[in-house]
Enzyme design. Structure first.
Site, PDB file in Angstrom:
ATOM      1  N   GLU A   5      31.333  46.531  33.043  1.00 48.49           N
ATOM      2  CA  GLU A   5      31.666  48.304  33.263  1.00 48.49           C
ATOM      3  C   GLU A   5      31.367  49.187  32.036  1.00 48.49           C
ATOM      4  O   GLU A   5      30.847  50.118  32.205  1.00 48.49           O
ATOM      5  CB  GLU A   5      32.916  48.234  34.157  1.00 48.49           C
ATOM      6  CG  GLU A   5      32.723  47.817  35.548  1.00 48.49           C
ATOM      7  CD  GLU A   5      32.952  46.220  35.676  1.00 48.49           C
ATOM      8  OE1 GLU A   5      33.152  45.593  34.620  1.00 48.49           O
ATOM      9  OE2 GLU A   5      33.415  45.785  36.740  1.00 48.49           O
TER      10      GLU A   5
ATOM     11  N   GLU B 213      35.128  40.024  40.011  1.00 49.70           N
ATOM     12  CA  GLU B 213      36.421  40.610  40.595  1.00 49.70           C
ATOM     13  C   GLU B 213      36.489  40.073  41.886  1.00 49.70           C
ATOM     14  O   GLU B 213      37.793  39.666  42.214  1.00 49.70           O
ATOM     15  CB  GLU B 213      36.504  42.199  40.527  1.00 49.70           C
ATOM     16  CG  GLU B 213      36.467  42.844  39.272  1.00 49.70           C
ATOM     17  CD  GLU B 213      36.369  44.174  39.218  1.00 49.70           C
ATOM     18  OE1 GLU B 213      35.026  44.690  39.664  1.00 49.70           O
ATOM     19  OE2 GLU B 213      37.293  45.051  38.742  1.00 49.70           O
TER      20      GLU B 213
ATOM     21  N   ALA C  91      29.251  45.547  41.678  1.00 45.59           N
ATOM     22  CA  ALA C  91      29.111  46.480  42.831  1.00 45.59           C
ATOM     23  C   ALA C  91      27.585  47.353  42.707  1.00 45.59           C
ATOM     24  O   ALA C  91      26.962  47.324  41.593  1.00 45.59           O
ATOM     25  CB  ALA C  91      30.146  47.821  42.504  1.00 45.59           C
TER      26      ALA C  91
ATOM     27  N   GLY D 211      32.311  43.709  39.861  1.00 46.44           N
ATOM     28  CA  GLY D 211      32.612  43.500  41.324  1.00 46.44           C
ATOM     29  C   GLY D 211      32.545  42.011  41.614  1.00 46.44           C
ATOM     30  O   GLY D 211      33.230  41.628  42.485  1.00 46.44           O
TER      31      GLY D 211
END
Ligand code: DAK
Length: 261
Positions: free
Chosen positions: A131, A111, A63, A108
């Site tokens: 993260e 993911e 992200a 992300g």
């Protein structure tokens, strides 16, 4: 669209995240455009999708940290929901979605690849959930889908340690199905996708549904889901044709494409 391209070849569609300057990091605009790209897929035409990243270095480096850094709690929640809604859409998308992972798949990025049906990667791929090093938990389903994909012990070690792994280890732990040279990645995945696309589409979709919906159920409930989806294939033109073709011992006959009916 500025950051996402969508291309169809035969019955295979390819969605490419195209923001190479930021290693294809997922900001709100990318998430919105991905959503739009999935919505635009013509399911009468396309039978399998490929999701990849532009360039030779990165699938998706996570992200967008710049965008996330200034979010309030409420904005963080909204950003998380936008991603989660999209990733759920990909996971339950009616046709298979294959992640062609061409480099970094971090946070992300890891993911979004986990929301695809399976992953094929290039030799330079790096997977990880960094993260906790940024002071947050994985926010787009990483704690759930990684654990389901590779087992809780391996997922916990990767997530708690913010430990990145290379392609060979991803293969060893079952995170990816195959590792190929970077230049072979798209041709290999296109071949796999075309192999899926030539099979009876209603049956393929029902297989995806059965696996996804049954995997977390007890076995009796899970086979009941399969039963229903199995029954659903009968009386379709494709089921009749597929079985008639097998039973007709005429070796000269060439199998016709399935009609999705
Ligand atoms: N976000 C924004 N920009 C990124 C980025 C990212 N994730 N990753 C790379 N970039 C940008 C870099 O800032 C740099 O930009 P410029 O300086 O050129 O303007 C450009 O891409 C090239 O990157 P580098 O110069 O760093 O390239 P290197 O080869 O040196 O390093 C790297 C590559 C992938 C190792 C490094 O860029 C890196 O560590 N990137 C960050 C990886 C990372 O930590 N990813 C996880 C992000 S956290 C949630 C929702 C979602 C999430 C969490 C919560 N909720 C709200 C519930 C998800 C979180 C994440 O994904």
């Amino acid at each position: 669209m500025e950051f996402v391209t969508y291309e169809v070849k035969g019955q295979v569609g390819t969605i490419t995240i195209n923001r190479p300057k930021a290693l294809n990091a997922l900001n709100s605009a990318v998430l919105d455009e991905l959503n739009e790209a999935f919505d635009s897929v013509d399911l009468n035409e396309v039978r399998c999708l490929i999701l990849t990243g532009a360039g030779e270095k990165s699938f998706v480096a996570g992200a967008d940290i710049g965008e996330m850094s200034t979010l309030s709690k409420a904005e963080g929640e909204a950003f998380g929901k936008k991603g989660n809604d999209l990733f759920l859409k990909i996971e339950s998308f009616p046709i298979p979605v294959i992640a062609a992972v061409n480099g970094f798949a971090l946070g992300g990025g890891c993911e979004i690849s986990l929301s695809c049906d399976f992953r094929i990667c290039s030799e330079n791929a790096i997977f990880g959930q960094p993260e906790v090093g940024l002071g947050i938990t994985p926010g787009f389903g990483g704690t759930q889908r990684l654990a389901r994909a590779v087992g809780t012990g391996m997922a916990k070690q990767m997530i708690y340690g913010a430990r990145n792994i290379k392609a060979a280890e991803a293969l060893r732990i079952g995170l990816v199905n195959q590792v190929v040279a970077l230049e072979e990645l798209i041709p290999t995945v296109e071949k796999i996708a075309a192999g899926i696309a030539k099979n009876a589409p209603i049956a393929v979709r029902n297989c995806k549904k059965a696996i996804n919906e049954g995997i977390d159920k007890d076995i009796a409930s899970a086979v009941a889901i399969e039963e229903k989806l199995f029954g659903d294939c009968f009386e379709t033109e494709d089921q009749r044709y597929g079985m008639e073709f097998f039973l007709d011992k005429n070796k000269e006959k060439v199998k016709e494409p399935f009609k999705n009916k």
